[in-house]
Enzyme design. Structure first.
Site, PDB file in Angstrom:
ATOM      1  N   SER A  27      50.441  32.841  57.033  1.00 19.39           N
ATOM      2  CA  SER A  27      49.671  33.242  58.218  1.00 19.39           C
ATOM      3  C   SER A  27      50.557  33.204  59.453  1.00 19.39           C
ATOM      4  O   SER A  27      51.071  32.151  59.818  1.00 19.39           O
ATOM      5  CB  SER A  27      48.476  32.309  58.418  1.00 19.39           C
ATOM      6  OG  SER A  27      47.671  32.284  57.264  1.00 19.39           O
ATOM      7  N   ILE A  28      50.723  34.367  60.093  1.00 18.59           N
ATOM      8  CA  ILE A  28      51.557  34.446  61.290  1.00 18.59           C
ATOM      9  C   ILE A  28      50.780  35.069  62.449  1.00 18.59           C
ATOM     10  O   ILE A  28      50.617  34.461  63.504  1.00 18.59           O
ATOM     11  CB  ILE A  28      52.847  35.245  61.017  1.00 18.59           C
ATOM     12  CG1 ILE A  28      53.702  34.517  59.977  1.00 18.59           C
ATOM     13  CG2 ILE A  28      53.638  35.463  62.305  1.00 18.59           C
ATOM     14  CD1 ILE A  28      54.939  35.254  59.561  1.00 18.59           C
ATOM     15  N   ILE A  29      50.281  36.291  62.265  1.00 19.79           N
ATOM     16  CA  ILE A  29      49.617  36.987  63.369  1.00 19.79           C
ATOM     17  C   ILE A  29      48.168  36.532  63.521  1.00 19.79           C
ATOM     18  O   ILE A  29      47.738  36.150  64.593  1.00 19.79           O
ATOM     19  CB  ILE A  29      49.709  38.516  63.180  1.00 19.79           C
ATOM     20  CG1 ILE A  29      51.178  38.957  63.284  1.00 19.79           C
ATOM     21  CG2 ILE A  29      48.863  39.246  64.214  1.00 19.79           C
ATOM     22  CD1 ILE A  29      51.399  40.422  63.050  1.00 19.79           C
ATOM     23  N   ASP A  79      47.463  42.700  61.715  1.00 18.09           N
ATOM     24  CA  ASP A  79      48.007  44.049  61.606  1.00 18.09           C
ATOM     25  C   ASP A  79      47.573  44.710  60.304  1.00 18.09           C
ATOM     26  O   ASP A  79      47.487  45.932  60.212  1.00 18.09           O
ATOM     27  CB  ASP A  79      49.532  44.055  61.761  1.00 18.09           C
ATOM     28  CG  ASP A  79      50.248  43.083  60.848  1.00 18.09           C
ATOM     29  OD1 ASP A  79      49.587  42.299  60.130  1.00 18.09           O
ATOM     30  OD2 ASP A  79      51.500  43.087  60.852  1.00 18.09           O
ATOM     31  N   CYS A  92      55.211  37.149  53.079  1.00 19.06           N
ATOM     32  CA  CYS A  92      54.098  37.030  52.135  1.00 19.06           C
ATOM     33  C   CYS A  92      54.568  37.593  50.796  1.00 19.06           C
ATOM     34  O   CYS A  92      55.714  38.027  50.670  1.00 19.06           O
ATOM     35  CB  CYS A  92      52.879  37.808  52.621  1.00 19.06           C
ATOM     36  SG  CYS A  92      52.154  37.206  54.152  1.00 19.06           S
TER      37      CYS A  92
END
Length: 202
Positions: free
Chosen positions: A56-58, A105, A2
């Site tokens: 956007s990952i988690i 997170d 990011c």
């Protein structure tokens, strides 16, 4: 990956729209770091703004959108990286009464800062990260990197404004930035194959 950028300045102290436009322009230089979404946040009482570009990952939902406000409204964060032990931190925080809207997170990090404070939270983190945290109550900006400095973070003064970002190109987008090459830094780069702190190529 990011990216984020921000400003503290007196130049636009009566014009939040201009401040927001400037920090948005800085964030657009980081679009490649976060093509999924972006956001801007400005402080009502100070000439402060920060922006974020999100990959956007988690948490793929809107609950992971940044800049993110803490549940108590005191802190605003722009975060780049990953907290590996955030599930354990989340469980501990839920044990003392914290609730969460999403699964990111970043939200867990904010709740930890609310519960433990910045310094104590940092001692609990396992991860790679850089973030900008604005304390709306104390009017304090914290710029933080992981212990190994894996995630980038640049900052400096431009025409009386303190600017920061995930890449130098975000700082270059601030009006009045001087991109004259620092010849001493260039010499250090040729000698060491890197530019050591506190120097910059500009």
């Amino acid at each position: 990956m990011c990216g984020f950028a921000g400003i503290i300045t007196n130049r636009y102290h009566t014009d939040r729209a201009a401040l927001a436009q400037t920090v948005e322009r800085m964030a657009q230089t980081l679009h490649h770091r976060g093509p999924d979404s972006g956001g801007v946040w400005t402080d009502e009482s100070r000439s402060f703004a920060m922006s974020h570009r999100r990959l956007s990952i988690i948490d793929l939902s809107e609950e992971g959108h940044q800049p993110m406000l803490s549940a108590d409204g005191r802190y605003v964060i722009s975060f780049n990286g990953e907290i590996y032990n955030f599930p354990a931190l989340r469980k501990d925080l839920e044990g003392v009464g914290h609730t969460f809207r999403g699964h990111s997170d970043t939200e867990v990090l904010l709740a930890a800062i609310v519960e433990y404070g910045v310094d104590s939270t940092l001692s609990k983190l396992n991860g790679m990260f850089a973030f900008a945290l604005w304390d709306r109550e104390e009017k304090i900006l914290s710029l933080v990197r992981d212990r190994f400095g894996k995630k980038p973070l640049y900052f400096g003064w431009v025409d009386g404004a303190f600017v920061f970002g995930s890449e130098l190109k975000a700082l270059k987008a601030y009006p009045g930035f001087s991109n004259d090459i620092n010849r001493q830094a260039l010499s250090l780069f040729l000698r060491h194959n890197c530019i050591p702190a506190p120097y910059s190529i500009y």
